[in-house]
Write an enzyme that holds these catalytic residues in place. Structure first.
Site, PDB file in Angstrom:
ATOM      1  N   HIS A 174      -3.282   7.208   2.681  1.00  0.00           N
ATOM      2  CA  HIS A 174      -3.716   5.922   2.127  1.00  0.00           C
ATOM      3  C   HIS A 174      -5.107   5.579   2.678  1.00  0.00           C
ATOM      4  CE1 HIS A 174      -4.036   1.815   1.037  1.00  0.00           C
ATOM      5  NE2 HIS A 174      -3.761   1.345   2.240  1.00  0.00           N
ATOM      6  N   ASN A 180     -10.235   0.035   0.109  1.00  0.00           N
ATOM      7  CA  ASN A 180      -8.777   0.132   0.128  1.00  0.00           C
ATOM      8  C   ASN A 180      -8.247  -0.429  -1.190  1.00  0.00           C
ATOM      9  OD1 ASN A 180      -6.034  -0.308   0.496  1.00  0.00           O
ATOM     10  ND2 ASN A 180      -6.239  -1.036   2.598  1.00  0.00           N
ATOM     11  N   CYS A 226       0.812  -1.231   0.000  1.00  0.00           N
ATOM     12  CA  CYS A 226       0.000   0.000   0.000  1.00  0.00           C
ATOM     13  C   CYS A 226       0.841   1.274   0.000  1.00  0.00           C
ATOM     14  CB  CYS A 226      -0.960   0.001   1.187  1.00  0.00           C
ATOM     15  SG  CYS A 226      -2.123  -1.361   1.130  1.00  0.00           S
TER      16      CYS A 226
HETATM   17  O1  UT7 Z   1      -3.745  -1.371   3.394  1.00  0.00           O
HETATM   18  C1  UT7 Z   1      -2.702  -1.681   4.298  1.00  0.00           C
HETATM   19  C2  UT7 Z   1      -3.042  -1.116   5.571  1.00  0.00           C
HETATM   20  N1  UT7 Z   1      -4.238  -1.751   6.071  1.00  0.00           N
HETATM   21  C3  UT7 Z   1      -4.846  -1.213   7.062  1.00  0.00           C
HETATM   22  O2  UT7 Z   1      -4.442  -0.170   7.494  1.00  0.00           O
HETATM   23  C4  UT7 Z   1      -5.996  -1.958   7.718  1.00  0.00           C
HETATM   24  C5  UT7 Z   1      -5.925  -1.700   9.184  1.00  0.00           C
HETATM   25  N2  UT7 Z   1      -6.897  -2.391   9.992  1.00  0.00           N
HETATM   26  C6  UT7 Z   1      -8.206  -2.078   9.978  1.00  0.00           C
HETATM   27  O3  UT7 Z   1      -8.648  -1.260   9.212  1.00  0.00           O
HETATM   28  C7  UT7 Z   1      -9.080  -2.718  11.021  1.00  0.00           C
HETATM   29  O4  UT7 Z   1      -8.259  -3.373  11.970  1.00  0.00           O
HETATM   30  C8  UT7 Z   1     -10.081  -3.735  10.434  1.00  0.00           C
HETATM   31  C9  UT7 Z   1     -11.128  -2.994   9.634  1.00  0.00           C
HETATM   32  C10 UT7 Z   1      -9.344  -4.731   9.557  1.00  0.00           C
HETATM   33  C11 UT7 Z   1     -10.777  -4.470  11.579  1.00  0.00           C
HETATM   34  O5  UT7 Z   1     -11.402  -3.527  12.433  1.00  0.00           O
HETATM   35  P1  UT7 Z   1     -11.185  -3.613  14.003  1.00  0.00           P
HETATM   36  O6  UT7 Z   1     -12.026  -2.595  14.607  1.00  0.00           O
HETATM   37  O7  UT7 Z   1      -9.705  -3.532  14.262  1.00  0.00           O
HETATM   38  O8  UT7 Z   1     -11.760  -5.027  14.324  1.00  0.00           O
HETATM   39  P2  UT7 Z   1     -11.063  -6.237  15.098  1.00  0.00           P
HETATM   40  O9  UT7 Z   1     -10.119  -6.930  14.193  1.00  0.00           O
HETATM   41  O10 UT7 Z   1     -10.570  -5.791  16.432  1.00  0.00           O
HETATM   42  O11 UT7 Z   1     -12.323  -7.135  15.330  1.00  0.00           O
HETATM   43  C12 UT7 Z   1     -13.392  -6.702  16.170  1.00  0.00           C
HETATM   44  C13 UT7 Z   1     -14.508  -7.713  16.013  1.00  0.00           C
HETATM   45  C14 UT7 Z   1     -14.009  -9.146  16.105  1.00  0.00           C
HETATM   46  O12 UT7 Z   1     -15.013  -9.917  16.740  1.00  0.00           O
HETATM   47  P3  UT7 Z   1     -14.885 -10.311  18.295  1.00  0.00           P
HETATM   48  O13 UT7 Z   1     -13.622 -11.073  18.400  1.00  0.00           O
HETATM   49  O14 UT7 Z   1     -14.862  -9.002  19.025  1.00  0.00           O
HETATM   50  O15 UT7 Z   1     -16.109 -11.115  18.516  1.00  0.00           O
HETATM   51  C15 UT7 Z   1     -13.893  -9.549  14.672  1.00  0.00           C
HETATM   52  O16 UT7 Z   1     -14.005 -10.945  14.497  1.00  0.00           O
HETATM   53  O17 UT7 Z   1     -15.078  -7.565  14.720  1.00  0.00           O
HETATM   54  C16 UT7 Z   1     -15.066  -8.828  14.075  1.00  0.00           C
HETATM   55  N3  UT7 Z   1     -14.968  -8.618  12.640  1.00  0.00           N
HETATM   56  C17 UT7 Z   1     -16.033  -8.454  11.863  1.00  0.00           C
HETATM   57  N4  UT7 Z   1     -17.347  -8.420  12.137  1.00  0.00           N
HETATM   58  C18 UT7 Z   1     -18.185  -8.227  11.107  1.00  0.00           C
HETATM   59  C19 UT7 Z   1     -13.844  -8.556  11.880  1.00  0.00           C
HETATM   60  N5  UT7 Z   1     -14.172  -8.342  10.597  1.00  0.00           N
HETATM   61  C20 UT7 Z   1     -15.533  -8.287  10.565  1.00  0.00           C
HETATM   62  C21 UT7 Z   1     -16.459  -8.088   9.530  1.00  0.00           C
HETATM   63  N6  UT7 Z   1     -17.770  -8.054   9.852  1.00  0.00           N
HETATM   64  N7  UT7 Z   1     -16.082  -7.914   8.236  1.00  0.00           N
END
Ligand code: UT7
Length: 354
Positions: free
Chosen positions: A264, A294, A122
């Protein structure tokens, strides 16, 4: 790594933005399209990422098709077709070998110019921009086409909700020409960094020399893109903020002097956090991810192409990105007077893909 120039360099040779173009394939795919096959929802995706829609290539369309389409618009925007070099940033080349840039240069009819790919995920566009800028500034080229293009849908695991809903496909292209540091559109400073100790945060494990193609084929899963989202989130906010602050310091811009943050387009919460850390009002951050997700290396030039007609000549911008590697970077630029600005937002003109 930082490259910048101070007052002593005013009036000296610099790379200047001459054209911009973007392209996304097909129809906009809403978040609701994932609800029937993944445990996710439009509400979760919007709240946690800010993404509403993305575009995916259809079978038979490759990254070079997107790159060619965006580049045609950038070259038209620049008002002159010829360039001395093509640099393409991508994680999803048409083939593992050869590089995709020579094909793009050939299809654009640019002649036997040097053309090569850059792999910084990215952050790739900013790596390519820095290479183009320093080549022009040193006299090695007069005009360079810099492209960021990715078809992440081709490496996403459709069953992985952590990644499937976040990425989209697209391309953005910028023409840089030799000019003067005092001109609107000048690239004034760049900063790049990496930390290979964090390589596991973003990875396609298989298909390279470590996990060989034949082994990957038997297991299948390790050919997909993987990401440790939460750790990437934290690392991205820290690295983009520091990199952006570094180039602001080098060009002497206070937060009040920065008109736009073009970060980004990974996550709206990341854009908000980086703006906050830099002391910039949230509304100065360009937001495009709501419509395209993204798009990896395409993200920054695509956002610029989309906003080109709304950005005033001379506006001061900080570009910044974070990606796999891990890699990161930032650039301080001013916005140019463009011959014509092309926004993109769709694939209405399919003739662009040839
Ligand atoms: O391009 C290169 C750079 N990339 C980035 O910068 C991406 C950076 N990361 C992010 O944008 C975020 O971390 C994500 C969007 C990928 C995830 O968001 P988050 O708020 O960090 O979620 P998390 O990984 O902490 O997950 C929170 C909850 C989890 O459930 P539990 O364990 O709390 O029950 C995940 O399993 O959200 C769940 N979850 C989802 N729920 C519904 C993860 N993905 C999804 C989804 N739909 N698509």
């Amino acid at each position: 790594m930082t490259t910048a120039a101070g007052d002593r360099d005013r009036g000296t040779r610099a790379a200047v933005i001459a054209g911009i173009g973007g392209y996304v394939p097909g129809e906009a795919i809403p978040n609701t399209a994932f609800e029937h096959r993944l445990d996710t929802s439009d509400e979760w995706i919007r709240q946690r990422t800010g993404i509403g829609f993305r575009h995916f290539v259809s079978a038979g369309t490759a990254t070079s098709d997107l790159a060619v389409a965006a580049s045609r618009r950038a070259l038209a925007s620049a008002g002159e077709h010829a360039v001395d070099m093509v640099i393409l940033a991508t994680t999803t080349p048409d083939h593992p070998c050869p590089a995709t840039a020579p094909s793009v240069a050939s299809r654009l009819g640019l002649g036997p110019v040097p053309a090569f790919d850059v792999a910084a995920v990215c952050s790739g566009f900013l790596y390519a921009l820095m290479l183009a800028e320093s080549t022009i500034r040193s006299g090695g080229a007069e005009r360079v086409l810099v492209v960021g293009a990715d078809s992440f849908s081709t490496i996403l695991d459709p069953g992985d909700r952590n990644t499937a809903v976040i990425f989209g496909d697209g391309a953005g292209a910028m023409v840089l020409r030799a000019g003067n540091r005092d001109e609107d559109g000048a690239v004034l400073a760049t900063h790049l960094g990496s930390d290979g100790g964090q390589a596991d945060l973003i990875m396609v494990p298989g298909g390279g020399s470590r996990e060989r193609t034949s082994e990957s084929a038997s297991t299948g899963w390790n050919r997909y893109f993987t990401m440790q989202g939460k750790r990437v989130f934290e690392a991205a906010v820290a690295a983009m903020s520091e990199s952006a602050a570094s180039v602001m310091g080098r060009v002497g811009w206070t937060p009040a002097a920065v008109d736009r943050l073009v970060a980004h387009q990974a996550n709206l919460r990341i854009l908000r956090s980086v703006s906050y850390r830099l002391g910039l009002p949230a509304e100065r951050a360009l937001v495009h991810l709501d419509r395209v997700g993204n798009t990896s290396a395409a993200s920054i030039p695509l956002a610029l192409a989309d906003a080109a007609q709304r950005i005033g000549a001379g506006e001061r911008m900080i570009l910044t990105a974070f990606g796999g590697g891990t890699t990161w970077g930032a650039a301080a630029v001013t916005w140019p007077h463009l011959v014509s600005s092309h926004s993109h937002t769709g694939a209405q003109d399919d003739s662009l893909v040839s």
